[in-house]
Write a protein that holds these residues in place. Structure first.
Motif, PDB file in Angstrom:
ATOM      1  N   GLY A  22      47.095 -17.751  80.768  1.00  0.00           N
ATOM      2  CA  GLY A  22      45.539 -17.972  80.499  1.00  0.00           C
ATOM      3  C   GLY A  22      45.216 -18.153  79.404  1.00  0.00           C
ATOM      4  O   GLY A  22      43.875 -17.878  79.016  1.00  0.00           O
ATOM      5  N   ILE A  27      38.710 -15.305  77.710  1.00  0.00           N
ATOM      6  CA  ILE A  27      39.265 -14.006  77.031  1.00  0.00           C
ATOM      7  C   ILE A  27      40.749 -14.657  76.298  1.00  0.00           C
ATOM      8  O   ILE A  27      41.004 -14.140  75.267  1.00  0.00           O
ATOM      9  CB  ILE A  27      39.533 -12.974  78.143  1.00  0.00           C
ATOM     10  N   ILE A  45      50.628 -20.008  77.964  1.00  0.00           N
ATOM     11  CA  ILE A  45      50.818 -20.766  79.056  1.00  0.00           C
ATOM     12  C   ILE A  45      49.378 -20.960  79.725  1.00  0.00           C
ATOM     13  O   ILE A  45      48.477 -19.972  79.916  1.00  0.00           O
ATOM     14  CB  ILE A  45      51.527 -19.953  80.046  1.00  0.00           C
ATOM     15  N   ASP A  46      48.995 -22.280  80.062  1.00  0.00           N
ATOM     16  CA  ASP A  46      47.745 -22.221  80.875  1.00  0.00           C
ATOM     17  C   ASP A  46      48.059 -23.517  81.754  1.00  0.00           C
ATOM     18  O   ASP A  46      48.277 -24.626  81.161  1.00  0.00           O
ATOM     19  CB  ASP A  46      46.486 -22.451  79.992  1.00  0.00           C
ATOM     20  N   ASP A  76      51.691 -24.285  85.537  1.00  0.00           N
ATOM     21  CA  ASP A  76      51.289 -23.159  86.275  1.00  0.00           C
ATOM     22  C   ASP A  76      52.568 -22.173  85.435  1.00  0.00           C
ATOM     23  O   ASP A  76      53.611 -22.310  85.788  1.00  0.00           O
ATOM     24  CB  ASP A  76      51.860 -23.543  87.700  1.00  0.00           C
ATOM     25  N   ALA A  77      51.847 -21.013  85.339  1.00  0.00           N
ATOM     26  CA  ALA A  77      52.958 -19.967  84.749  1.00  0.00           C
ATOM     27  C   ALA A  77      53.820 -19.492  85.721  1.00  0.00           C
ATOM     28  O   ALA A  77      54.986 -18.929  85.621  1.00  0.00           O
ATOM     29  CB  ALA A  77      51.843 -18.819  84.242  1.00  0.00           C
ATOM     30  N   LEU A  94      46.768 -12.678  81.123  1.00  0.00           N
ATOM     31  CA  LEU A  94      45.550 -13.079  81.422  1.00  0.00           C
ATOM     32  C   LEU A  94      44.884 -14.001  82.635  1.00  0.00           C
ATOM     33  O   LEU A  94      44.018 -14.154  83.234  1.00  0.00           O
ATOM     34  CB  LEU A  94      44.691 -13.390  80.343  1.00  0.00           C
ATOM     35  N   LEU A 118      51.282 -14.623  91.401  1.00  0.00           N
ATOM     36  CA  LEU A 118      51.621 -14.983  89.926  1.00  0.00           C
ATOM     37  C   LEU A 118      51.856 -13.797  89.224  1.00  0.00           C
ATOM     38  O   LEU A 118      52.952 -13.669  88.527  1.00  0.00           O
ATOM     39  CB  LEU A 118      50.396 -15.617  89.502  1.00  0.00           C
ATOM     40  N   SER A 139      40.529  -5.374  86.339  1.00  0.00           N
ATOM     41  CA  SER A 139      38.908  -5.464  86.303  1.00  0.00           C
ATOM     42  C   SER A 139      38.227  -4.243  86.840  1.00  0.00           C
ATOM     43  O   SER A 139      38.847  -3.485  87.664  1.00  0.00           O
ATOM     44  CB  SER A 139      38.640  -6.569  87.135  1.00  0.00           C
ATOM     45  N   TYR A 186      38.677  -4.517  82.617  1.00  0.00           N
ATOM     46  CA  TYR A 186      37.568  -5.088  81.751  1.00  0.00           C
ATOM     47  C   TYR A 186      36.453  -4.761  82.417  1.00  0.00           C
ATOM     48  O   TYR A 186      36.182  -5.265  83.679  1.00  0.00           O
ATOM     49  CB  TYR A 186      38.126  -6.472  81.516  1.00  0.00           C
ATOM     50  N   THR A 188      32.555  -6.583  82.880  1.00  0.00           N
ATOM     51  CA  THR A 188      31.822  -7.561  82.511  1.00  0.00           C
ATOM     52  C   THR A 188      31.877  -8.116  81.123  1.00  0.00           C
ATOM     53  O   THR A 188      30.911  -7.610  80.058  1.00  0.00           O
ATOM     54  CB  THR A 188      30.465  -7.399  82.837  1.00  0.00           C
ATOM     55  N   ARG A 195      32.698 -17.830  80.694  1.00  0.00           N
ATOM     56  CA  ARG A 195      32.745 -18.849  81.817  1.00  0.00           C
ATOM     57  C   ARG A 195      31.505 -19.223  82.172  1.00  0.00           C
ATOM     58  O   ARG A 195      30.445 -18.426  82.201  1.00  0.00           O
ATOM     59  CB  ARG A 195      33.562 -18.086  82.842  1.00  0.00           C
TER      60      ARG A 195
HETATM   61  N1  LIG Z   1      35.614 -12.192  82.102  1.00  0.00           N
HETATM   62  C1  LIG Z   1      35.536 -11.005  82.573  1.00  0.00           C
HETATM   63  O1  LIG Z   1      34.235 -10.396  82.454  1.00  0.00           O
HETATM   64  C2  LIG Z   1      36.488 -10.417  83.240  1.00  0.00           C
HETATM   65  C3  LIG Z   1      36.379  -9.093  83.746  1.00  0.00           C
HETATM   66  C4  LIG Z   1      37.505  -8.335  84.564  1.00  0.00           C
HETATM   67  C5  LIG Z   1      38.685  -9.118  84.616  1.00  0.00           C
HETATM   68  N2  LIG Z   1      38.833 -10.332  83.960  1.00  0.00           N
HETATM   69  C6  LIG Z   1      40.223 -10.962  83.996  1.00  0.00           C
HETATM   70  O2  LIG Z   1      40.766 -11.445  82.770  1.00  0.00           O
HETATM   71  C7  LIG Z   1      41.472 -12.478  83.123  1.00  0.00           C
HETATM   72  C8  LIG Z   1      40.826 -13.803  82.042  1.00  0.00           C
HETATM   73  O3  LIG Z   1      39.307 -13.766  82.504  1.00  0.00           O
HETATM   74  P1  LIG Z   1      38.589 -15.086  82.031  1.00  0.00           P
HETATM   75  O4  LIG Z   1      37.174 -14.508  82.157  1.00  0.00           O
HETATM   76  O5  LIG Z   1      38.838 -15.431  80.664  1.00  0.00           O
HETATM   77  O6  LIG Z   1      38.700 -16.604  83.177  1.00  0.00           O
HETATM   78  P2  LIG Z   1      39.213 -17.910  82.622  1.00  0.00           P
HETATM   79  O7  LIG Z   1      38.846 -18.575  83.884  1.00  0.00           O
HETATM   80  O8  LIG Z   1      38.218 -18.182  81.566  1.00  0.00           O
HETATM   81  O9  LIG Z   1      40.659 -17.809  81.988  1.00  0.00           O
HETATM   82  C9  LIG Z   1      41.934 -17.897  82.922  1.00  0.00           C
HETATM   83  C10 LIG Z   1      42.773 -18.747  82.542  1.00  0.00           C
HETATM   84  O10 LIG Z   1      43.823 -18.685  83.323  1.00  0.00           O
HETATM   85  C11 LIG Z   1      44.545 -20.001  83.623  1.00  0.00           C
HETATM   86  N3  LIG Z   1      45.155 -19.906  84.775  1.00  0.00           N
HETATM   87  C12 LIG Z   1      44.888 -19.699  86.100  1.00  0.00           C
HETATM   88  N4  LIG Z   1      45.845 -19.506  86.777  1.00  0.00           N
HETATM   89  C13 LIG Z   1      46.998 -20.179  86.101  1.00  0.00           C
HETATM   90  C14 LIG Z   1      48.392 -20.197  86.324  1.00  0.00           C
HETATM   91  N5  LIG Z   1      48.665 -20.188  87.468  1.00  0.00           N
HETATM   92  N6  LIG Z   1      49.293 -20.472  85.526  1.00  0.00           N
HETATM   93  C15 LIG Z   1      48.506 -20.783  84.177  1.00  0.00           C
HETATM   94  N7  LIG Z   1      47.422 -20.596  83.924  1.00  0.00           N
HETATM   95  C16 LIG Z   1      46.370 -20.238  84.642  1.00  0.00           C
HETATM   96  C17 LIG Z   1      43.117 -20.877  83.866  1.00  0.00           C
HETATM   97  O11 LIG Z   1      43.143 -22.321  83.659  1.00  0.00           O
HETATM   98  C18 LIG Z   1      42.353 -20.149  82.850  1.00  0.00           C
HETATM   99  O12 LIG Z   1      42.345 -21.070  81.588  1.00  0.00           O
HETATM  100  C19 LIG Z   1      41.423 -12.764  84.374  1.00  0.00           C
HETATM  101  O13 LIG Z   1      42.704 -12.316  84.833  1.00  0.00           O
HETATM  102  C20 LIG Z   1      40.361 -12.115  85.136  1.00  0.00           C
HETATM  103  O14 LIG Z   1      40.529 -11.631  86.564  1.00  0.00           O
HETATM  104  C21 LIG Z   1      37.760 -10.989  83.499  1.00  0.00           C
END
Ligand SMILES: NC(=O)c1ccc[n+]([C@@H]2O[C@H](COP(=O)([O-])OP(=O)(O)OC[C@H]3O[C@@H](n4cnc5c(N)ncnc54)[C@H](O)[C@@H]3O)[C@@H](O)[C@H]2O)c1
Length: 332
Positions: A22, A27, A45-46, A76-77, A94, A118, A139, A186, A188, A195
């Protein structure tokens, strides 16, 4: 935040190759930039999951992508994690499908695949190859509405929360088998690169001339522990190298509670008047969230250092240079 932040032992991070799933996300890209500043070799990886604009994610990695110690596997990871991982890697997992509202109905299929299947695959491959440590992005959603009560416990009220809790259950199962894994809950997260479905991003975009309208869900009195993304990156990297028992779960919160109305007022103070509309509160939205930071301080020695005002100021500067209104997503 300075590059020599005292919290993270830079030499320990630089001893390892770090694999970030991710990596192009909100993040993930912040973690990648910080790891590079600390001297680590980073493999991201993304798969540029298209639910929000891939161009936005490419922009997130603009600095990292020209760094000599960074490489990106665009895939895809699930398909590539086994080929990418090497013994002794640190793995920061992530990748996933975030956001509560889309997780209802048929949307859950994607959450199941990206958050549960995954995650099991990442753990399996990390255990098999002998990874040094895995950090899992869990989360606050797994608490449902219970994080502010005396009886705080895993009790999700959305399918998304269930999917993140499943990742923690899997972490415990794999920790029993010898995987060195830490889960971070995490709360919020906000800040630059947030995002486009998240509230503060939509608020800032609704202050722009010809911008969107901020749709406020509910009475605005719902409270959140908002956490600055730079603080989240520090905690995440620290948890990859800090001594911690396998299977440990820690809250990562900003240390400051605010209502949605408070946040709207701060955004208006920083960026000007906002166009708003109001709709009923959506399902799966807890009334309040609050982190318990004492165990996190005990294990990581980490505390958040960015006030809500300072963090929102940084986010305001980021929005000010983004293309107008290309990126607001209303969910649910
Ligand atoms: N942003 C928040 O407030 C928050 C709060 C709690 C938990 N989280 C967790 O933190 C992580 C990151 O969140 P974020 O807000 O940065 O989201 P985001 O959508 O910006 O980032 C997630 C990234 O993962 C990539 N991704 C998804 N599936 C994939 C796969 N199969 N293979 C490769 N890449 C893949 C997406 O393209 C994306 O770039 C997530 O797991 C989310 O559940 C976020």
């Amino acid at each position: 935040m300075s590059a020599d932040h005292p919290n993270v032992p830079a030499t320990r991070v630089a001893e390892h190759r770090v694999v970030v799933t991710g990596a192009a996300g909100f993040i993930g890209s912040t973690v990648v930039d910080r790891l590079l500043a600390l001297g680590a070799e980073v493999v991201g990886i993304d798969d540029y999951d298209p639910w929000y604009l891939p161009a936005r994610k490419q922009a997130n990695l603009a600095t990292a992508s020209v760094h000599e110690r960074f490489s990106l596997v665009e895939a895809d990871a699930f398909d590539v994690i086994g080929d990418v991982l090497r013994p002794d890697d640190l793995v920061i997992h992530l990748a996933g499908r975030p956001g509560v509202q889309d997780s209802w109905g048929l949307g859950f299929t994607d959450y199941s695949r990206r958050n549960i299947e995954l995650t099991q695959r990442v753990y399996e491959e990390a255990l098999g190859v002998g990874a040094n440590r895995v950090v899992y992005a869990s989360s606050s959603s797994l608490y449902g509405g219970s994080s502010t009560s005396d009886n705080r416990r895993a009790a999700p009220i959305s399918p998304y929360g269930v999917s993140k809790l499943a990742g923690e259950h899997l972490a415990n199962v794999y920790a029993e088998r010898g995987l060195n894994i830490v889960s971070l809950r995490y709360f919020t997260v906000y800040g630059p690169r947030q995002r486009p479905d998240m509230a503060m991003h939509r608020m800032f975009e609704a202050t722009k001339a010809n911008g969107s309208v901020f749709i406020r869900r509910g009475d605005g009195l719902q409270r959140r522990e908002f956490t600055f993304v730079g603080d989240v990156a520090e905690a995440t990297i620290l948890s990859a190298v800090a001594p911690a028992a396998p299977g440990t779960s820690l809250d990562i919160g900003g240390g400051e509670s605010a209502s949605l109305l408070d946040a709207m007022a701060l955004v208006e103070e920083l960026a000007g008047p906002m166009r708003t509309e109001t709709l009923p509160a959506p399902a799966g939205d807890p009334r309040a969230t609050a982190a318990d930071l004492q165990p996190t301080i005990d294990v990581l020695g980490w505390v958040p250092t960015t006030s809500l005002f300072d963090g929102l100021s940084a986010q305001a500067s980021w929005h000010a240079v983004q293309p107008d209104h290309d990126m607001v997503i209303e969910l649910g």
